[in-house]
Design a protein around this motif. Structure first.
Motif, short mmCIF file in Angstrom:
data_model
loop_
_atom_site.label_atom_id
_atom_site.label_comp_id
_atom_site.label_asym_id
_atom_site.label_seq_id
_atom_site.Cartn_x
_atom_site.Cartn_y
_atom_site.Cartn_z
N ASP A 147 0.89 -1.33 0.02
CA ASP A 147 0.12 -0.08 0.02
C ASP A 147 0.83 1.18 0.03
O ASP A 147 0.44 2.41 0.10
CB ASP A 147 -0.99 -0.02 1.39
N HIS A 149 3.19 2.16 2.39
CA HIS A 149 3.53 2.51 3.52
C HIS A 149 4.98 2.06 3.53
O HIS A 149 5.73 1.22 3.00
CB HIS A 149 2.85 1.96 4.84
N PRO A 155 -0.67 4.88 4.72
CA PRO A 155 -1.54 5.94 4.30
C PRO A 155 -2.74 6.51 4.94
O PRO A 155 -3.57 5.85 5.76
CB PRO A 155 -2.14 5.19 2.96
N TYR A 156 -2.80 7.88 4.92
CA TYR A 156 -4.05 8.47 5.51
C TYR A 156 -4.13 8.37 6.93
O TYR A 156 -4.93 8.36 7.60
CB TYR A 156 -5.29 8.27 4.68
N ALA A 219 4.69 3.16 -7.97
CA ALA A 219 4.29 4.33 -7.45
C ALA A 219 5.31 5.38 -6.83
O ALA A 219 5.23 6.59 -6.87
CB ALA A 219 3.25 4.22 -6.48
N ALA A 225 1.87 10.20 -6.91
CA ALA A 225 0.60 10.50 -5.83
C ALA A 225 1.05 11.45 -4.71
O ALA A 225 2.26 11.55 -4.44
CB ALA A 225 0.50 9.02 -5.58
N GLU A 226 0.26 11.55 -3.96
CA GLU A 226 0.28 12.37 -2.77
C GLU A 226 1.00 11.70 -1.76
O GLU A 226 0.82 10.17 -1.70
CB GLU A 226 -1.05 12.95 -2.12
N SER A 228 0.20 11.42 1.22
CA SER A 228 -0.82 10.63 2.04
C SER A 228 -1.25 9.48 1.70
O SER A 228 -1.77 8.49 2.22
CB SER A 228 -2.00 11.58 2.34
N ALA A 229 -1.30 9.23 0.39
CA ALA A 229 -1.47 7.87 -0.43
C ALA A 229 -0.49 7.04 -0.53
O ALA A 229 -0.70 5.93 -0.43
CB ALA A 229 -2.20 8.51 -1.79
N ILE A 230 0.70 7.44 -0.80
CA ILE A 230 1.83 6.69 -0.83
C ILE A 230 2.87 7.20 -0.02
O ILE A 230 3.69 7.97 -0.59
CB ILE A 230 2.35 6.58 -2.40
N ARG A 233 6.91 8.12 -0.49
CA ARG A 233 7.18 9.05 -1.34
C ARG A 233 7.40 10.40 -0.31
O ARG A 233 7.97 11.13 -0.90
CB ARG A 233 5.85 9.45 -2.15
#
Ligand code: 6PG
Length: 256
Positions: A147, A149, A155-156, A219, A225-226, A228-230, A233
């Motif tokens: 996911d 992390h 994430p989130y 990803a 991606a933000e 928060s999503a990945i 990153r």
């Protein structure tokens, strides 16, 4: 940054990944001890790094008395629990008599999670000096979840925006993972180093193996991606080096 600017090295498989990681860790350890008299490392958990830790257990000649072994994160379980990262590292490496027990700084996750996080922050402040505003690890090992992390930055979650604490505790939804030998509990509390600490390291090394990570690898390295999503990153060292070690299955979706 459109993609993670990192040294990507692709190797054949998990054994080759462990060997390549051993070479990089050894070089970093010897250089750190030569320059600063010690080597501070934050170990990653999960299953991927076990092979590296088992290789390290075959190298008593390393300067273990000058190596401070810390953890990047921990599950909120006691050290004898099957999901404990401290247990995995003990079984693979720190059971060895040549690793001084006083050089192993586990997260005391048998405490209530928030207390364990505060306790670990105190441990790091003692190790790195109370006057410093951020610890600077010589090396941080990181894994990558399907996911996106890394450490226990999922994430989130609130932990992603923590900018003051060095260590934080939070609740994440657990999900069984294809290679996770240790069945995750239904809910999972985690204790983790935060982005400010991780990104202050002199060197960070992702170790990623398996086709189930291929989408996350793309990803992180090629997506936009933000964070928060990945969350992986969000690993953008301020001055340190970032290296990405992946085996061929994990790197199989990369386009360049
Ligand atoms: C943990 C790790 C976590 C791990 C990834 C990859 O405590 O589980 O810190 O970030 O590195 O989830 O786990 P695997 O190596 O088991 O795939």
């Amino acid at each position: 940054m459109s993609k993670v600017t990192s040294g990507l090295e692709v190797v054949a498989d998990l054994p080759a990944l462990a060997q390549a990681a051993l070479a990089r860790l050894t070089a970093c350890a010897l250089e750190s001890v030569r320059l600063r008299g010690r080597f501070t490392i934050a170990l990653s958990g999960g299953s991927t790094p076990r092979a590296l830790y088992q290789l390290l257990a075959q190298h008593p000649e390393l300067p273990w008395q000058h190596m401070e072994l810390c953890f990047g994160d921990e599950r909120a379980v006691p050290p004898q629990h099957p999901e404990s990262n401290a247990r995995m590292v003990h079984e693979a490496l720190t059971h060895c008599s040549f690793v001084p027990a006083e050089r192993v700084h586990r997260i005391r996750a048998e405490l209530p999670a928030r207390e364990a996080a505060a306790d670990y922050q105190h441990t790091l402040q003692t190790l790195f000096g109370h006057e410093t505003d951020l610890p600077r690890f010589d090396l941080v090992l990181l894994g990558l979840g399907p996911d996106g992390h890394t450490a226990s930055l999922f994430p989130y979650t609130q932990a992603l925006s923590e900018s003051r604490l060095w260590v934080t505790a939070h609740q994440v939804e657990a999900r069984p993972r294809p290679r996770e030998r240790r069945v995750m509990t239904q809910h999972s509390e985690r204790i983790t180093l935060t982005f400010p600490v991780l990104n202050n390291a002199r060197e960070l090394l992702f170790l990623v193996s398996g086709v189930e990570k291929a989408q996350a690898v793309r990803a992180v390295l090629e997506g936009n991606a933000e964070i928060s999503a990945i969350p992986a990153r969000g690993i953008r060292p301020s001055t340190g080096q970032l290296h990405f070690l992946a085996d061929r299955p994990a790197a199989s979706l990369l386009t360049r």
